[in-house]
Design an enzyme around this catalytic site. Structure first.
Site, PDB file in Angstrom:
ATOM      1  N   LYS A   1       0.597  -1.139  -0.089  1.00 12.59           N
ATOM      2  CA  LYS A   1       0.061  -0.100  -0.068  1.00 12.59           C
ATOM      3  C   LYS A   1       0.791   1.277  -0.210  1.00 12.59           C
ATOM      4  O   LYS A   1       2.054   0.996   0.252  1.00 12.59           O
ATOM      5  CB  LYS A   1      -1.020   0.007   1.378  1.00 12.59           C
ATOM      6  CG  LYS A   1      -2.251  -0.886   0.999  1.00 12.59           C
ATOM      7  CD  LYS A   1      -3.228  -0.887   2.190  1.00 12.59           C
ATOM      8  CE  LYS A   1      -4.558  -1.909   1.708  1.00 12.59           C
ATOM      9  NZ  LYS A   1      -5.341  -1.827   2.631  1.00 12.59           N
TER      10      LYS A   1
ATOM     11  N   ARG B   1      -3.426  -9.718   5.659  1.00  9.01           N
ATOM     12  CA  ARG B   1      -3.622  -9.712   4.096  1.00  9.01           C
ATOM     13  C   ARG B   1      -2.903  -9.319   3.224  1.00  9.01           C
ATOM     14  O   ARG B   1      -2.313  -8.146   3.280  1.00  9.01           O
ATOM     15  CB  ARG B   1      -5.102  -8.823   4.120  1.00  9.01           C
ATOM     16  CG  ARG B   1      -5.961  -8.906   2.576  1.00  9.01           C
ATOM     17  CD  ARG B   1      -6.852  -7.859   2.609  1.00  9.01           C
ATOM     18  NE  ARG B   1      -7.343  -8.078   1.188  1.00  9.01           N
ATOM     19  CZ  ARG B   1      -7.240  -7.125   0.362  1.00  9.01           C
ATOM     20  NH1 ARG B   1      -6.253  -6.415   0.313  1.00  9.01           N
ATOM     21  NH2 ARG B   1      -7.641  -7.318  -0.969  1.00  9.01           N
TER      22      ARG B   1
HETATM   23  C1  8Y4 Z   1      -1.105  -1.832  -4.021  1.00 12.27           C
HETATM   24  C2  8Y4 Z   1      -1.647  -3.183  -3.605  1.00 12.27           C
HETATM   25  C3  8Y4 Z   1      -1.578  -0.645  -3.457  1.00 12.27           C
HETATM   26  C4  8Y4 Z   1      -3.031  -3.073  -3.434  1.00 12.27           C
HETATM   27  C5  8Y4 Z   1      -2.897  -0.876  -2.955  1.00 12.27           C
HETATM   28  C6  8Y4 Z   1      -3.491  -1.763  -2.646  1.00 12.27           C
HETATM   29  C7  8Y4 Z   1      -8.003  -4.132   2.450  1.00 12.27           C
HETATM   30  C8  8Y4 Z   1      -9.089  -5.132   2.155  1.00 12.27           C
HETATM   31  C9  8Y4 Z   1      -8.436  -4.160   0.405  1.00 12.27           C
HETATM   32  C10 8Y4 Z   1      -7.693  -4.185   3.906  1.00 12.27           C
HETATM   33  C11 8Y4 Z   1      -9.469  -5.849   4.323  1.00 12.27           C
HETATM   34  C12 8Y4 Z   1      -5.463  -2.832  -1.605  1.00 12.27           C
HETATM   35  C13 8Y4 Z   1     -10.315  -5.699  -0.204  1.00 12.27           C
HETATM   36  C14 8Y4 Z   1      -6.824  -2.222  -1.146  1.00 12.27           C
HETATM   37  N1  8Y4 Z   1      -7.596  -3.631   1.411  1.00 12.27           N
HETATM   38  N2  8Y4 Z   1     -10.002  -5.968   3.191  1.00 12.27           N
HETATM   39  N3  8Y4 Z   1      -9.327  -4.814   0.993  1.00 12.27           N
HETATM   40  N4  8Y4 Z   1      -8.409  -4.824   4.840  1.00 12.27           N
HETATM   41  N5  8Y4 Z   1     -10.041  -6.295   5.241  1.00 12.27           N
HETATM   42  N6  8Y4 Z   1      -4.719  -1.779  -2.231  1.00 12.27           N
HETATM   43  O1  8Y4 Z   1      -6.985  -3.364   4.326  1.00 12.27           O
HETATM   44  O2  8Y4 Z   1      -5.242  -3.956  -1.370  1.00 12.27           O
HETATM   45  S1  8Y4 Z   1      -8.258  -3.549  -1.180  1.00 12.27           S
END
Ligand code: 8Y4
Length: 283
Positions: free
Chosen positions: A228, A262
């Site tokens: 992130k 996660r």
């Molecule tokens: C690079 C890769 C940059 C991924 C940003 C991202 C969470 C979640 C997401 C979390 C829970 C993400 C579905 C966002 N984040 N579910 N989901 N907790 N429970 N962004 O933090 O991965 S999606």
């Protein structure tokens, strides 16, 4: 420190999650990207192979999501979301020994994937969509409630908190009360601070530092920070170079008592989890 934990075994459909230790949840994205035109079946095979690799690397859960939460992402109809997610839930349930988490805010997707073998509802909107509380209750599955203000599209427009950890805790407590009112007991809830959702870098860092305060709510914590922007911003790294920062946060989260991580990088994160367990089980 008082770690309130009423039970260490969480039933997730036909499997049980042992909350006495930390687990890794592998991220499986099934939103179609416009550059791959391998067709439906090869996409399904590729997703299954990815899930299989994450299970072999030690993932206890696989998070399957069919709706992008990226700011500016196109809205997906419930039918379209279900058509993306249902086949992969069905195949993972049939072929792999893993708990299937469904990343959805959509009532119909909750009901149908529960029927197909899902073991956990992971809703970044904390069951705030119309009908979501009732749908989640009807499945009987555990729910991960995550903190976010607004919607993915507008959540990063200048978020403001006087005390981010306190406000996240109050939000989650209110969502737990809404769950209780429809018959989803606290014993069936997992809580998530929602890193990167309606929070700037300072909010994310402060919330991470003070995460232990959320144990007061008495439920296991799930942490999602893999790749992130809080890592990108703190270290000045593009998304492809955030693994080491992510592993540092994974280790810190486990030490702070988080029970589910996660992540995209399951094998690397499992080494972190197992190394900490080895030290903590020493004399
Ligand atoms: C690079 C890769 C940059 C991924 C940003 C991202 C969470 C979640 C997401 C979390 C829970 C993400 C579905 C966002 N984040 N579910 N989901 N907790 N429970 N962004 O933090 O991965 S999606």
């Amino acid at each position: 420190m008082t770690f309130v934990q009423s039970s260490t075994r969480l039933p997730c459909g036909n499997r049980v999650l042992d909350l006495a230790r930390a687990h890794v949840m592998g991220i499986l994205n099934v939103t179609p990207d416009s550059f791959s035109d391998g067709g439906r079946f090869s996409q399904l095979d590729a997703a299954l192979k990815h899930a299989e690799a994450m299970v072999a690397a030690g993932a206890t859960l696989i998070d399957v999501g069919g709706e992008s939460t990226r700011p500016g992402a196109r809205a997906v109809s419930p039918l379209e979301e279900l058509e993306r997610v249902a086949p992969i839930v069905e195949r993972i349930h049939r072929e792999l020994d893993v708990i299937i988490s469904v990343d959805t805010s959509t009532p119909a997707v909750m009901r149908e994937t529960a029927r197909l073998g899902a073991g956990l509802i992971n809703d970044v909107r904390s069951l705030r969509r119309d009908g979501a509380l009732d749908a989640a209750a009807a499945t009987g599955l555990p729910v991960c409630l995550m903190h976010m203000l607004g919607e993915p599209g507008d959540m990063q427009d200048n978020p403001h908190y006087a005390d981010v950890t306190l406000e996240v805790g109050e939000f989650l407590e209110e969502r737990m009360a809404q769950c209780a009112a429809v018959g989803i007991p606290a014993e069936r809830i997992i809580l998530d601070p929602g890193f990167g959702f309606a929070k700037n870098l300072q909010h994310n860092l402060s919330l991470f530092k003070h995460m232990e305060a959320l144990h007061e709510l008495g439920r296991p914590l799930l942490v999602g920070v893999s790749r992130k922007s809080m890592i990108g911003q703190a270290l000045n790294r593009p998304v492809g170079e955030r693994l080491h920062g992510g592993l540092a946060l994974a280790a810190l989260a486990v030490v702070k008592g988080a029970r589910i991580l996660r992540v995209h990088d399951v094998a690397e994160t499992m080494d972190v989890v197992r190394m900490i367990a080895a030290v903590e089980s020493a004399e």
